[in-house]
Design a protein around this motif. Structure first.
Motif, PDB file in Angstrom:
ATOM      1  N   SER C  70     -13.290   3.465 -14.930  1.00  0.00           N
ATOM      2  CA  SER C  70     -11.907   3.035 -14.741  1.00  0.00           C
ATOM      3  C   SER C  70     -11.418   2.334 -16.002  1.00  0.00           C
ATOM      4  CB  SER C  70     -11.829   2.071 -13.565  1.00  0.00           C
ATOM      5  OG  SER C  70     -12.473   0.873 -13.912  1.00  0.00           O
ATOM      6  N   ILE C  71     -10.132   1.962 -15.986  1.00  0.00           N
ATOM      7  CA  ILE C  71      -9.596   1.148 -17.069  1.00  0.00           C
ATOM      8  C   ILE C  71      -9.519  -0.265 -16.496  1.00  0.00           C
ATOM      9  CG2 ILE C  71      -7.693   0.867 -18.688  1.00  0.00           C
ATOM     10  CD1 ILE C  71      -6.928   3.795 -17.904  1.00  0.00           C
ATOM     11  N   PRO C  72     -10.504  -1.105 -16.794  1.00  0.00           N
ATOM     12  CA  PRO C  72     -10.636  -2.337 -16.018  1.00  0.00           C
ATOM     13  C   PRO C  72      -9.395  -3.224 -16.001  1.00  0.00           C
ATOM     14  CG  PRO C  72     -12.584  -1.968 -17.319  1.00  0.00           C
ATOM     15  CD  PRO C  72     -11.598  -0.943 -17.743  1.00  0.00           C
ATOM     16  N   TRP C  73      -8.755  -3.450 -17.172  1.00  0.00           N
ATOM     17  CA  TRP C  73      -7.647  -4.421 -17.150  1.00  0.00           C
ATOM     18  C   TRP C  73      -6.524  -3.925 -16.255  1.00  0.00           C
ATOM     19  CZ3 TRP C  73      -2.741  -3.187 -18.733  1.00  0.00           C
ATOM     20  CH2 TRP C  73      -2.602  -2.056 -19.555  1.00  0.00           C
ATOM     21  N   MET C  78      -3.141  -4.375 -11.519  1.00  0.00           N
ATOM     22  CA  MET C  78      -2.152  -3.766 -10.638  1.00  0.00           C
ATOM     23  C   MET C  78      -2.053  -4.427  -9.260  1.00  0.00           C
ATOM     24  SD  MET C  78      -0.279  -1.987 -12.203  1.00  0.00           S
ATOM     25  CE  MET C  78      -0.424  -2.112 -13.958  1.00  0.00           C
ATOM     26  N   PRO C  79      -3.158  -4.819  -8.651  1.00  0.00           N
ATOM     27  CA  PRO C  79      -3.013  -5.528  -7.370  1.00  0.00           C
ATOM     28  C   PRO C  79      -2.178  -6.791  -7.514  1.00  0.00           C
ATOM     29  CG  PRO C  79      -5.282  -4.888  -7.680  1.00  0.00           C
ATOM     30  CD  PRO C  79      -4.569  -4.563  -8.945  1.00  0.00           C
ATOM     31  N   LEU C  80      -2.360  -7.501  -8.643  1.00  0.00           N
ATOM     32  CA  LEU C  80      -1.576  -8.719  -8.850  1.00  0.00           C
ATOM     33  C   LEU C  80      -0.110  -8.380  -8.998  1.00  0.00           C
ATOM     34  CD1 LEU C  80      -3.869 -10.694 -11.269  1.00  0.00           C
ATOM     35  CD2 LEU C  80      -3.165 -11.347  -8.973  1.00  0.00           C
ATOM     36  N   VAL C  81       0.181  -7.302  -9.758  1.00  0.00           N
ATOM     37  CA  VAL C  81       1.579  -6.911  -9.953  1.00  0.00           C
ATOM     38  C   VAL C  81       2.203  -6.562  -8.599  1.00  0.00           C
ATOM     39  CG1 VAL C  81       3.081  -5.191 -11.004  1.00  0.00           C
ATOM     40  CG2 VAL C  81       1.149  -6.088 -12.280  1.00  0.00           C
ATOM     41  N   ALA C  82       1.444  -5.798  -7.803  1.00  0.00           N
ATOM     42  CA  ALA C  82       1.967  -5.386  -6.501  1.00  0.00           C
ATOM     43  C   ALA C  82       2.256  -6.603  -5.644  1.00  0.00           C
ATOM     44  CB  ALA C  82       0.962  -4.475  -5.812  1.00  0.00           C
ATOM     45  N   MET C  83       1.331  -7.527  -5.651  1.00  0.00           N
ATOM     46  CA  MET C  83       1.471  -8.748  -4.847  1.00  0.00           C
ATOM     47  C   MET C  83       2.689  -9.539  -5.313  1.00  0.00           C
ATOM     48  SD  MET C  83      -0.306 -10.370  -2.561  1.00  0.00           S
ATOM     49  CE  MET C  83       0.386 -11.777  -1.764  1.00  0.00           C
ATOM     50  N   ALA C  84       2.787  -9.700  -6.640  1.00  0.00           N
ATOM     51  CA  ALA C  84       3.885 -10.499  -7.184  1.00  0.00           C
ATOM     52  C   ALA C  84       5.228  -9.876  -6.848  1.00  0.00           C
ATOM     53  CB  ALA C  84       3.713 -10.632  -8.688  1.00  0.00           C
ATOM     54  N   THR C  85       5.331  -8.552  -7.006  1.00  0.00           N
ATOM     55  CA  THR C  85       6.637  -7.939  -6.740  1.00  0.00           C
ATOM     56  C   THR C  85       6.981  -8.061  -5.265  1.00  0.00           C
ATOM     57  OG1 THR C  85       5.459  -5.861  -6.688  1.00  0.00           O
ATOM     58  CG2 THR C  85       6.811  -6.280  -8.603  1.00  0.00           C
ATOM     59  N   SER C  86       5.989  -7.913  -4.407  1.00  0.00           N
ATOM     60  CA  SER C  86       6.278  -8.016  -2.977  1.00  0.00           C
ATOM     61  C   SER C  86       6.808  -9.399  -2.654  1.00  0.00           C
ATOM     62  CB  SER C  86       5.030  -7.760  -2.163  1.00  0.00           C
ATOM     63  OG  SER C  86       4.620  -6.457  -2.350  1.00  0.00           O
ATOM     64  N   LEU C  87       6.189 -10.415  -3.260  1.00  0.00           N
ATOM     65  CA  LEU C  87       6.627 -11.782  -2.957  1.00  0.00           C
ATOM     66  C   LEU C  87       7.996 -12.054  -3.563  1.00  0.00           C
ATOM     67  CD1 LEU C  87       3.294 -13.719  -3.292  1.00  0.00           C
ATOM     68  CD2 LEU C  87       4.521 -13.138  -1.232  1.00  0.00           C
ATOM     69  N   THR C  88       8.229 -11.520  -4.759  1.00  0.00           N
ATOM     70  CA  THR C  88       9.533 -11.717  -5.394  1.00  0.00           C
ATOM     71  C   THR C  88      10.625 -11.072  -4.560  1.00  0.00           C
ATOM     72  OG1 THR C  88       8.288 -11.312  -7.388  1.00  0.00           O
ATOM     73  CG2 THR C  88      10.634 -11.684  -7.648  1.00  0.00           C
ATOM     74  N   LEU C  89      10.280  -9.917  -4.019  1.00  0.00           N
ATOM     75  CA  LEU C  89      11.226  -9.182  -3.186  1.00  0.00           C
ATOM     76  C   LEU C  89      11.781 -10.088  -2.106  1.00  0.00           C
ATOM     77  CD1 LEU C  89      12.221  -6.305  -2.615  1.00  0.00           C
ATOM     78  CD2 LEU C  89      10.219  -5.955  -1.223  1.00  0.00           C
ATOM     79  N   LEU C  90      10.902 -10.872  -1.543  1.00  0.00           N
ATOM     80  CA  LEU C  90      11.301 -11.700  -0.416  1.00  0.00           C
ATOM     81  C   LEU C  90      12.234 -12.826  -0.850  1.00  0.00           C
ATOM     82  CD1 LEU C  90       9.906 -10.922   2.258  1.00  0.00           C
ATOM     83  CD2 LEU C  90       9.319 -13.308   2.340  1.00  0.00           C
ATOM     84  N   GLN C 118       6.335  -1.873  -6.510  1.00  0.00           N
ATOM     85  CA  GLN C 118       5.018  -1.964  -5.856  1.00  0.00           C
ATOM     86  C   GLN C 118       4.329  -0.602  -5.757  1.00  0.00           C
ATOM     87  OE1 GLN C 118       4.130  -1.420  -2.320  1.00  0.00           O
ATOM     88  NE2 GLN C 118       2.579  -2.977  -1.925  1.00  0.00           N
ATOM     89  N   PRO C 119       5.030   0.454  -5.300  1.00  0.00           N
ATOM     90  CA  PRO C 119       4.374   1.766  -5.314  1.00  0.00           C
ATOM     91  C   PRO C 119       3.948   2.180  -6.710  1.00  0.00           C
ATOM     92  CG  PRO C 119       6.441   1.877  -4.118  1.00  0.00           C
ATOM     93  CD  PRO C 119       6.359   0.525  -4.712  1.00  0.00           C
ATOM     94  N   LEU C 120       4.764   1.783  -7.688  1.00  0.00           N
ATOM     95  CA  LEU C 120       4.429   2.122  -9.074  1.00  0.00           C
ATOM     96  C   LEU C 120       3.127   1.439  -9.471  1.00  0.00           C
ATOM     97  CD1 LEU C 120       6.002   3.799 -11.120  1.00  0.00           C
ATOM     98  CD2 LEU C 120       6.762   1.662 -12.155  1.00  0.00           C
ATOM     99  N   ALA C 121       3.012   0.172  -9.097  1.00  0.00           N
ATOM    100  CA  ALA C 121       1.783  -0.566  -9.401  1.00  0.00           C
ATOM    101  C   ALA C 121       0.598   0.098  -8.723  1.00  0.00           C
ATOM    102  CB  ALA C 121       1.919  -2.005  -8.939  1.00  0.00           C
ATOM    103  N   MET C 122       0.803   0.520  -7.475  1.00  0.00           N
ATOM    104  CA  MET C 122      -0.293   1.161  -6.768  1.00  0.00           C
ATOM    105  C   MET C 122      -0.674   2.474  -7.434  1.00  0.00           C
ATOM    106  SD  MET C 122       0.403   0.468  -2.793  1.00  0.00           S
ATOM    107  CE  MET C 122      -1.108   1.117  -2.187  1.00  0.00           C
ATOM    108  N   ALA C 123       0.343   3.223  -7.854  1.00  0.00           N
ATOM    109  CA  ALA C 123       0.061   4.506  -8.494  1.00  0.00           C
ATOM    110  C   ALA C 123      -0.698   4.284  -9.798  1.00  0.00           C
ATOM    111  CB  ALA C 123       1.361   5.253  -8.752  1.00  0.00           C
ATOM    112  N   LEU C 124      -0.278   3.282 -10.572  1.00  0.00           N
ATOM    113  CA  LEU C 124      -0.966   3.007 -11.834  1.00  0.00           C
ATOM    114  C   LEU C 124      -2.401   2.583 -11.563  1.00  0.00           C
ATOM    115  CD1 LEU C 124       1.738   1.236 -13.988  1.00  0.00           C
ATOM    116  CD2 LEU C 124       0.718   3.469 -14.334  1.00  0.00           C
ATOM    117  N   GLY C 125      -2.555   1.737 -10.555  1.00  0.00           N
ATOM    118  CA  GLY C 125      -3.906   1.322 -10.174  1.00  0.00           C
ATOM    119  C   GLY C 125      -4.740   2.522  -9.786  1.00  0.00           C
ATOM    120  N   GLY C 126      -4.118   3.470  -9.083  1.00  0.00           N
ATOM    121  CA  GLY C 126      -4.829   4.683  -8.681  1.00  0.00           C
ATOM    122  C   GLY C 126      -5.244   5.499  -9.885  1.00  0.00           C
ATOM    123  N   PHE C 127      -4.306   5.649 -10.843  1.00  0.00           N
ATOM    124  CA  PHE C 127      -4.638   6.426 -12.046  1.00  0.00           C
ATOM    125  C   PHE C 127      -5.741   5.738 -12.832  1.00  0.00           C
ATOM    126  CE2 PHE C 127      -0.313   8.475 -11.870  1.00  0.00           C
ATOM    127  CZ  PHE C 127      -0.810   9.743 -11.680  1.00  0.00           C
TER     128      PHE C 127
END
Lengths: 143, 410, 348
Positions: C70-73, C78-90, C118-127
């Motif tokens: 994987s690409i470790p960084w 990406m999980p942090l980005v997803a989490m942050a955007t979800s919280l910002t959304l609120l 968030q989906p973008l973060a998940m997709a990047l994490g997946g890639f």
């Protein structure tokens, strides 16, 4: 978009769940402690689902009635029976048993004095909670 | 010019879509499968070899354990094969009871498949609902035979347990329930838009492919082939029933050979099974249930007989065939060959998977209702294989058992 | 009084800090309800409502495995980005009677981007996972995102168009994209005739269909298809990273339903029931009641748009989903927009 499945599901929502209940609602911290409490009658558990008649549970062996004919050993598909030459009786390993009840079918049984027909030495009981860590534990070897 | 890259997507041996181990390697280009390879043999247990070391009655119970779902189909084919070899025939009542049990098994197996295929497309509530309905027939089978899965009902030359009035009434009540439940299932499966979207034109099997690849059972019938052992070579009570193969052209008027057609075939076969059971109960003849009640005598007969026999039965998944040979020296088969329906049907994966999407793989895999341990009769070791003497295998087994025992018991 | 207190920047910051914590709690609580109700729909007993909390706790205790290729960084970020955007959304959504903490600093357009983040973060994490399952999942997620963004954007344009037509004098701040304003003036009162109402109903329907796709729930959980690609995007995630995705999913589900509520059902309890007539009409009581009312509305939307939908459909294929959104949903949304245009233009 309402579908037939949705109707089925909504109907189910207002019925009692179909699943069989676990003995207790949530997994206990200490299973052994719970069992002891149940044995002492302090805690009530959901009873197991009743078994139907003619259920094939753990084999019950009555050495008194055994004539040592070895027929059960010949038909046993799992080789769960062992013959003890000294006593001319059998030893049954429940851990190997596959509950087909063939031995019960072939067992000729023995007629004790005063009885009209022979009674079989082997019969299927309704006991099915027989899991154990040790396959040679007291509960799992019958002689 | 653009270059497309393909990469391989392994499905199995352990994968959420598979209930048993098998390996499908799909070469994928985007979402499309360009090449598929199937490797089987992960569930080989050497059961035929074991059977050749036991007597016929023991082997019968071994055959019951070839498959966890068809636990009547294999014994059925086996007893037919042995009866064929030693020239014995079951009494009429036993034949009818055999048919009833086999058809009850077909009902539960087909409902099981309907649930599994729903799960493959992420439709778990449908799985829960169909399996909830399946519990009734499982309970009935437990009531009739004494156990939910391994029924231990058949015996060479008959059946082991009779049906009394109470049991017959229970079957009749059950059939009324299933007639209604199957109608509900048909309504749900045939009207659901997402179910149709996922199964129509998925894993298309043409009539020609089905013939070429020797597909059997509902898979072949969905492709429009009118083949059913119960119709082509009726045995036992089926001879009186006049069973007709259920094919999609009789239901919808057209044949697609896709997963949707298989669903239709299976749904209508449940109806057919209910009818067969009800007719069997009506015509249930009186009489004995075993041709040879003394099992020891039966074993002696087998020991004396020489010859070979073939038994065929239409299992829920297709034709199952057993071959046995007795040579007059021992009371068990000297040769035993099992051919399960999945053995034929898995061959069609290679064809239906090419051109399919990744999302279709679980459906294409599931739609034949594969049974890996039924069909795994041979395991091949490619590299580093070494034959170990029996004693060494035994010693290693013991060592491992003792090690595990120490770990568990402390 | 409470509203005035919230004007104080310090209180506002405290609120903004507190809200994510409340949001995580509510997200997990709603997830628990969702699982329980889904179980009851399928005639099961289901897990206790506190099960998601236990799941998260357990995931945080588990080892965090980073795959070799994987690409470790990126995989870890990406999980942090997803989490942050979800919280910002609120932070942009008016929480019942409380104004959004970031009120006035962003509007519907920001929301649209945050929803896509968030989906973008998940997709990047997946890639970045380096697993074929995860890359297939990521590809699917991208395709799906491109498909449902168009109807979603159309809905937002419709709203902006509708609110832009309101005369400036009618509202204090003239900001057609502001969620605060939408929350204060229910959209049903802004349209003038039955045509507009029909247009809005169509948009509501489209939004309710987009919701499960936005939340990666059945029938649009194509990117995480368990039986096809073994949880897809999340195939390689474990431990803390998986817990982050789990939390972000929970928060996002709540936030998305809250957006539906704010856009279409912003009616306060006091506007429906004359609460002021009762003697216990103090401000804290009112605020509590209004908050509960808001939570109830979110729950109803959650049940119908997520729980019921995810239990009564099969997962569809990615090309079918793309076709469905591009063709059916986009056309429906555009038709709704047309009706609103006609309504605003005073043609009817």
């Amino acid at each position: 978009m309402p579908t037939k499945m949705m109707m089925v599901l909504i109907k189910q929502m207002f019925r009692k769940p179909y699943t069989n209940r676990f003995p207790v609602k949530y997994a206990p911290k200490d299973v052994t402690g719970l069992i002891q409490k149940v044995l002492r009658g302090e805690v009530k558990i959901h009873p197991p689902v009743p078994v139907p008649e003619d259920f094939r549970g753990k084999l019950a062996y009555d050495p008194e009635r055994c004539i040592g004919c070895k027929m059960c050993i010949r038909v046993c598909p799992a080789n769960a029976m062992e013959f003890i030459p000294e006593t001319r009786k059998i030893r049954h390993y429940v851990a190997r048993c596959m509950f087909c009840a063939l031995c019960v079918d072939v067992c000729p049984g023995k007629k004790l004095p005063g009885e009209e027909a022979p009674v079989k030495a082997l019969k299927m009981s309704e006991e099915f909670l027989i899991a154990d860590y040790d396959k040679y534990s007291k509960n799992l070897v019958e002689e | 010019m653009t270059t497309t890259y393909t990469y391989s997507l392994p499905i199995g041996p352990i994968h959420p879509a598979l209930k048993e181990p098998i390996r499908v390697v799909a070469e994928v280009e985007g979402e499309r499968v360009v090449r598929a390879d199937v490797k089987r043999g992960f569930a080989h247990r050497g059961i035929e070899f074991m059977g050749m070391k036991r007597n016929a009655i023991q082997t019968l119970y071994l055959s019951e354990r070839i498959c966890g779902i068809c636990s009547i189909s294999h014994p059925y084919a086996f007893v037919k094969a042995v009866e064929n070899a030693i020239g014995m025939e079951a009494p009429p009542r036993a034949q009818y009871i055999r048919t009833i049990i086999a058809e009850l098994e077909r009902i539960h197996s087909h409902i099981l498949w309907l649930g599994v295929i729903a799960h493959e497309m992420g439709f778990d509530p449908l799985l829960y609902w169909t399996w909830k309905g399946r519990e009734m027939v499982m309970d009935l089978l437990e009531y009739l035979t004494g156990n939910r899965v391994n029924y231990a009902m058949y015996m060479i030359g008959g059946v082991r347990r009779d049906l009394n009035e109470k049991k017959i009434r229970a079957i009749k009540e059950n059939m009324n329930y299933y007639r209604q439940f199957n109608q509900e299932m048909k309504d749900v499966f045939m009207s659901d838009p997402t179910y149709k979207a996922r199964t129509r034109r998925v894993s298309l099997l043409t009539r020609k492919d089905a013939l070429e690849l020797c597909a059997v059972g509902p898979t072949a019938r969905a492709a429009g082939l009118r083949m059913d052992i119960r119709q082509d070579q009726p045995y036992d009570a089926y001879a009186d029933m006049d069973v007709r193969a259920v094919v999609p052209q009789d239901i919808t008027g057209e044949v697609m050979g896709d997963a949707y057609d298989v669903t239709l075939v299976r749904l209508y076969e449940i109806d057919q099974s209910i009818e067969i059971i009800e007719r069997c109960l009506e015509d249930l003849p009186p009489g004995p249930i075993l041709a040879e009640p003394n099992l020891i005598k039966l074993l002696m007969t087998i020991k004396r007989s020489e010859g070979e026999g073939v038994g065929r039965h239409e299992a829920p998944r297709g034709e199952v065939m057993h071959y046995v040979r007795f040579d007059g020296t021992r009371d068990g088969p000297v040769a035993w060959k099992v051919k399960a329906p999945s053995y034929n049907n898995i061959n069609i994966w290679g064809r239906v998977l090419v051109g399919a999407e990744i999302a279709d793989i679980p459906i294409a895999v599931g739609y034949i209702d594969p049974c890996m341990c039924c069909n795994d009769r041979v395991a091949e070791v490619r590299r580093g294989g070494r034959e170990l003497p029996y004693e060494e295998v035994r010693r290693k087994c013991r060592e491992k058992t003792m090690r595990i025992k120490r770990e568990v018991m402390g | 009084m409470i509203l005035e207190m919230l004007q104080d920047p310090l209180v506002r910051v405290a609120f903004a800090v507190l809200l994510p914590i409340i949001a995580i709690f509510l997200g997990l609580f709603y997830k628990g309800l969702d699982r329980k109700l889904s179980a009851r729909l399928t005639s099961r007993i289901g897990p206790p409502i506190r099960q998601p909390f236990r799941d998260v706790r357990k995931l945080f205790l588990k080892e965090n495995i980073v795959p070799e290729n994987s690409i470790p960084w990126m995989f870890n970020a990406m999980p942090l980005v997803a989490m942050a955007t979800s919280l910002t959304l609120l932070l942009y959504i008016p929480f019942g009677p409380f104004p959004a903490p970031l009120e006035g600093r962003g509007d519907l357009i920001v929301l649209l981007y945050l929803l896509a983040m968030q989906p973008l973060a998940m997709a990047l994490g997946g890639f970045a996972s380096g697993s074929p399952y995860a890359s297939v999942g990521a590809q699917r997620e991208m395709v799906l995102m491109m498909s449902y963004e168009v109807p979603l954007a159309t809905i937002i344009v419709g709203f902006a168009y509708l609110y832009a037509s309101v005369p400036a004098a009618a509202s204090a701040v003239w900001a057609p994209f502001s969620l605060g304003m939408i929350a204060q003036t229910p959209v049903w009162a802004v349209v003038s005739g039955p045509v507009g109402i029909i247009g809005l109903l169509i948009l509501l329907g489209v939004l309710l269909v987009v919701t499960p796709a936005e939340l990666v729930k059945i029938p649009f959980d194509i990117a995480e298809a368990e039986t096809e690609i073994a949880e897809g995007l999340l195939a390689e995630y474990s431990g803390r990273n998986l817990a982050m995705f789990y939390l972000s999913d929970a928060v996002r589900s709540f936030a998305m339903c809250a957006i539906v509520v704010v856009l279409f059902f912003p009616h306060t309890l006091s506007s429906l029931v004359p609460l002021t007539a009762y003697p216990w009409n103090t401000e804290p009581v009112l605020f509590t009641l209004e908050t509960l009312w808001f939570l109830l509305k979110v729950f109803i939307v959650y049940f119908f748009a997520v729980t019921l939908v995810r239990t009564s459909f099969a997962r569809i294929k990615v090309d079918q989903a793309a076709k469905f959104f591009w063709l059916h949903m986009t056309l429906a949304a555009l038709f709704g927009l047309l009706l609103i245009y006609l309504d605003v233009g005073g043609w009817f």
